[in-house]
Design an enzyme around this catalytic site. Structure first.
Site: not given
Length: 241
Positions: A19, A91, A112
């Site tokens: 991430h 990512d 997100n």
């Protein structure tokens, strides 16, 4: 002036997570192009430098991924930039590991950090999607992106980050296709192909010149079997065929 944002989560325990590949890319660009040291500003870390003659502000939001838009939005407003001046590196699980795709606009794809950015700055920013692969099962996605890159990933990851840094000037110039091609070719040239998709196209056989093609093929010369020449050859080679 342009703003380049690498996304990730702050803190040492997240540093090697898939991430955090956006943070890794931002760090690689800063190192390669001798940006200023990182300093705290806009709820993030920023570094300044130039790429292809353009002034660039690199930013790594320190708000945690889900609130990335707060930090990036604050920076855009301070510099009076709109979303078109923003490039975001992050990512992407829906791309194979090591693949990179660039586009302007689009949806969040369930990411997100991108969702937060869209809430704060709109959708019209450039997205540099860095493939980290999909675990194959939806239930495993959370653990996959919030897990460390494996040791075996370092071979392609190091080449990828180096190439993103080398080619970052193409992003600054808006030449997205050349940037993607540069990354693809670097991975093909420097890594062992893992499958047919990773192999460069075979080279065409070398064509004969027009002179050679037009020249009639001469039959091989027939050696004499009798007479003085035959005797001399027999003496030289001992009668071996």
């Amino acid at each position: 002036m342009l703003l380049f944002a690498g996304l990730g989560n702050p803190g040492a325990k997240y540093a090697n997570h898939r991430h955090n590949v956006g943070f890794m890319a931002a760090d690689a660009i800063a190192r390669r192009h001798s940006f200023s040291p990182w300093s705290k500003k806009f709820q993030g870390l920023i570094a300044e430098g130039t790429l292809a003659g353009e002034k660039i502000i690199l930013i790594k939001p320190q708000t945690f991924m889900n609130l990335s838009g707060q930090s990036v939005g604050e920076a855009l407003r301070f510099y009076k930039l709109d979303a078109s001046a923003l490039t975001v590196l992050y990512d992407e699980i829906d791309l194979a590991a090591g693949k990179v795709r660039v586009k302007v606009g689009g949806g969040s794809g369930g990411h997100n950090g991108i969702r937060s950015l869209e809430q704060h700055v709109g959708k019209d920013f450039r997205r540099v999607r860095i493939g980290v692969g999909h675990p194959g099962v939806k239930e495993m996605v959370h653990g996959h992106v919030l897990g460390d890159f494996a040791k075996s990933d370092r071979e392609w990851l190091d080449v990828l980050l180096d190439t993103i840094a080398d080619a970052a000037g193409l992003l600054a110039k808006g030449d997205d296709n050349s940037f993607m091609n540069r990354v693809t070719l670097a991975l093909r040239d420097k890594l062992t192909p893992m499958g047919d998709d990773d192999r460069p196209p075979p080279k065409a056989p070398k064509a004969q010149s027009h002179v050679r093609q037009a020249r009639p093929q001469q039959p091989a010369a027939k050696l004499p079997e009798t007479g003085p020449m035959a005797a001399m050859l027999k003496k030289l080679f001992g009668g071996k065929g």
